[in-house]
Enzyme design. Structure first.
Site, mmCIF file in Angstrom:
data_model
loop_
_atom_site.group_PDB
_atom_site.id
_atom_site.type_symbol
_atom_site.label_atom_id
_atom_site.label_comp_id
_atom_site.label_asym_id
_atom_site.label_seq_id
_atom_site.Cartn_x
_atom_site.Cartn_y
_atom_site.Cartn_z
ATOM 1 N N ASP A 169 7.150 -6.324 7.266
ATOM 2 C CA ASP A 169 6.642 -6.356 5.891
ATOM 3 C C ASP A 169 7.558 -7.245 5.063
ATOM 4 O O ASP A 169 8.696 -6.882 4.798
ATOM 5 C CB ASP A 169 6.629 -4.920 5.332
ATOM 6 C CG ASP A 169 5.938 -4.810 3.978
ATOM 7 O OD1 ASP A 169 5.539 -5.843 3.415
ATOM 8 O OD2 ASP A 169 5.814 -3.667 3.479
ATOM 9 N N ASP B 141 2.503 -10.175 -0.877
ATOM 10 C CA ASP B 141 3.022 -8.999 -0.178
ATOM 11 C C ASP B 141 2.060 -8.731 0.973
ATOM 12 O O ASP B 141 0.906 -8.362 0.751
ATOM 13 C CB ASP B 141 3.053 -7.829 -1.177
ATOM 14 C CG ASP B 141 3.561 -6.526 -0.567
ATOM 15 O OD1 ASP B 141 3.818 -6.483 0.642
ATOM 16 O OD2 ASP B 141 3.685 -5.542 -1.333
ATOM 17 N N HIS C 219 -0.678 -1.078 -4.397
ATOM 18 C CA HIS C 219 -0.139 -1.199 -5.758
ATOM 19 C C HIS C 219 -0.497 -2.535 -6.373
ATOM 20 O O HIS C 219 -0.759 -3.499 -5.655
ATOM 21 C CB HIS C 219 1.395 -1.075 -5.700
ATOM 22 C CG HIS C 219 2.014 -1.983 -4.663
ATOM 23 N ND1 HIS C 219 2.475 -3.236 -4.958
ATOM 24 C CD2 HIS C 219 2.200 -1.843 -3.319
ATOM 25 C CE1 HIS C 219 2.949 -3.807 -3.855
ATOM 26 N NE2 HIS C 219 2.778 -2.992 -2.839
ATOM 27 N N GLU D 92 -2.467 -1.933 1.107
ATOM 28 C CA GLU D 92 -1.728 -1.623 2.332
ATOM 29 C C GLU D 92 -2.056 -0.202 2.750
ATOM 30 O O GLU D 92 -2.194 0.687 1.920
ATOM 31 C CB GLU D 92 -0.222 -1.797 2.138
ATOM 32 C CG GLU D 92 0.413 -0.943 1.070
ATOM 33 C CD GLU D 92 1.873 -1.337 0.845
ATOM 34 O OE1 GLU D 92 2.614 -1.440 1.825
ATOM 35 O OE2 GLU D 92 2.243 -1.552 -0.331
ATOM 36 N N GLU E 53 -1.239 -4.988 5.716
ATOM 37 C CA GLU E 53 -1.283 -5.182 4.260
ATOM 38 C C GLU E 53 -1.661 -6.616 3.905
ATOM 39 O O GLU E 53 -1.211 -7.569 4.548
ATOM 40 C CB GLU E 53 0.109 -4.887 3.674
ATOM 41 C CG GLU E 53 0.238 -5.149 2.182
ATOM 42 C CD GLU E 53 1.593 -4.733 1.620
ATOM 43 O OE1 GLU E 53 2.574 -4.709 2.382
ATOM 44 O OE2 GLU E 53 1.654 -4.436 0.417
HETATM 45 CO CO LIG Z 1 3.262 -3.643 -0.647
#
Ligand SMILES: [Co+2]
Length: 436
Positions: free
Chosen positions: A209, A220, A289, A322, A417
């Site tokens: 990640d 991200d 998020h 994610e 993600e």
């Molecule tokens: Co994230």
């Protein structure tokens, strides 16, 4: 980087499930110097008159801009796309009452006045794809986690053209947050600190990640690596759950409902590992998020279990979608040594007594701002004996520590993600690649 549901909100969620009330989880081409050094040498020889030999001018070898990425990746992507047009992510049309947006002149105009935002995001996403695909090719059991983290981080920094060593350079472009390499029952936020000798094993399940940012626009995106086929169903469950979340995302979509679809997809899978069959559970205290400039966790969360959270996705939002699946409790706790930190976005001025805390804060302000960093990033800037100062910044609330988040020992967790842009006209899965 995973967002965590605070324990209080989780309790509330359980109550909410019982009484039906809503619960709100907290949330370029600049090295094109043609090779003219040999010409200078010839000119000098002619000037001295020493050489009678005819001056043979070799055709000037012009170093061409590379048109392909190197291995390991070291060519800036701005050099690979010299006109500044980076590949788009996957564009998905909105549905139902938002269908009109695809062809709306007004919405198209809103898109067009936002070209810097889109260009920075697409550049960051292309860097993410190129670096992760190289990692997928070369990362193997037997390598240390430190080697693997450096493979990825060196790649990201080289492709942005910012090594992050000069003061403030890491704020222009580079790592959007540290490269997480979380193994097995650990789901998130593990990266080696200095001296870590951990070696990746054949039987490990590793969540990779990492974030790439260009001018504070953070991509991200995460994937999971396993080398044994027995984990295939676990990885498949999580990949499909993440894609279900991406599919359900859009303007006016309610995050609690998206969580329900993610959970249903995830929990339709089971996985047999060494003769035992496990249901795959969504990890209920981790969420997707929103992402804000230079800030990895915005104010909206996307749960990965069903919830009554009525928060809507809106035009202009950037979301990290994610999901995490687990063969364990489906619940993570803080465990092991902290590596990840970030300055809080909402800190008031605090008078620091400790001089080491003051000087470290100045280093953080100049090099990371509110971007997450890890201890290794302080090491490479030449910082030494900073732990006391760092802990004091954490205790005074200026800096937040993000400890590793782990399910029960012996369990396995996986993560996928993507970052998505809720553009006025379409939803763009900016980090989509051929790999996931
Ligand atoms: Co994230």
């Amino acid at each position: 980087m995973a967002a965590q549901v605070p324990t209080e909100a989780l309790k509330e969620l359980k109550v909410a499930e019982a009484n039906g009330k809503g619960a709100k989880p907290e949330p370029a081409a600049d090295d094109d110097h043609g090779d003219d050094s040999d010409d200078d040498a010839e000119d000098n020889a002619a000037a001295t008159g020493a050489a009678k030999k005819k001056k043979k001018r070799k055709p000037k070898k012009k170093k061409k801009n590379p048109t392909a990425q190197s291995e390991p990746p070291r060519v800036k992507v701005s050099q690979l796309f010299p006109n500044g047009t980076y590949p788009k992510g996957e564009e998905v049309e909105y549905k139902d009452e938002n269908r009109y947006r695809t062809t709306s002149e007004e919405k198209r105009h809103l898109d067009n006045i936002n070209t810097d935002f889109l260009t920075d995001y697409r550049e960051a996403a292309e860097i993410h794809r190129q670096v992760r695909q190289y990692a997928q090719k070369v990362v193997r059991p037997g390598q240390t986690l430190t080697e693997i983290a450096e493979t990825i981080e060196d790649g990201v920094r080289a492709l942005t053209g910012h090594d992050g060593l000069a003061e403030g350079d890491a704020m222009k472009a580079g790592m959007g947050f540290p490269c997480g390499l979380s193994l097995n029952h650990c789901a998130a936020h593990y990266t080696p600190n200095a001296g870590n000798k951990m070696v990746l094993q054949q039987e490990d399940v590793m969540k990779v990640d990492f974030g790439v940012h260009v001018n504070g626009r953070i991509v991200d995106s995460a994937f999971t690596m396993a080398f044994e086929p027995k984990y295939d169903n676990l990885l498949q469950a999580v990949k499909e759950a993440t894609n279900a979340g991406i599919r359900e995302a859009g303007i006016d979509a309610r995050v609690g409902e998206i969580g329900g679809v993610i959970q249903e997809t995830m929990e339709s899978f089971e996985v047999e590992i060494d003769g035992t069959t496990y249901p795959v559970k969504s990890i209920r205290n981790l969420t997707g998020h929103t992402i804000l400039p230079y800030s990895i966790h915005g104010t909206k969360a996307v749960p990965i279990v069903k919830s009554n959270d009525q928060t809507k996705m809106e035009e202009g939002d950037v979301f990290a979608i994610e999901t995490f699946g687990s063969t364990g409790n489906g619940y993570v706790r803080d465990d092991m040594e902290v590596s990840h930190y970030a300055k809080n976005t909402d800190v008031q001025h605090v008078d620091l007594r400790l001089s080491s805390a003051k000087s470290l804060l100045s280093v953080i302000n100049k090099n990371f701002g509110t971007l997450p960093f890890c201890r290794r990033y302080l090491d490479r800037l030449g910082q030494e004996k900073y732990l006391l100062g760092l802990n004091s910044l954490v205790n005074s609330g200026i800096v937040e520590a993000y400890p590793p988040l782990c399910d029960k020992k012996g369990s396995y967790t996986a993560q996928f993600e993507h970052t998505i842009l809720i553009r006025p006209t379409v939803k763009e899965v900016i980090s989509r690649g051929d790999d996931y």
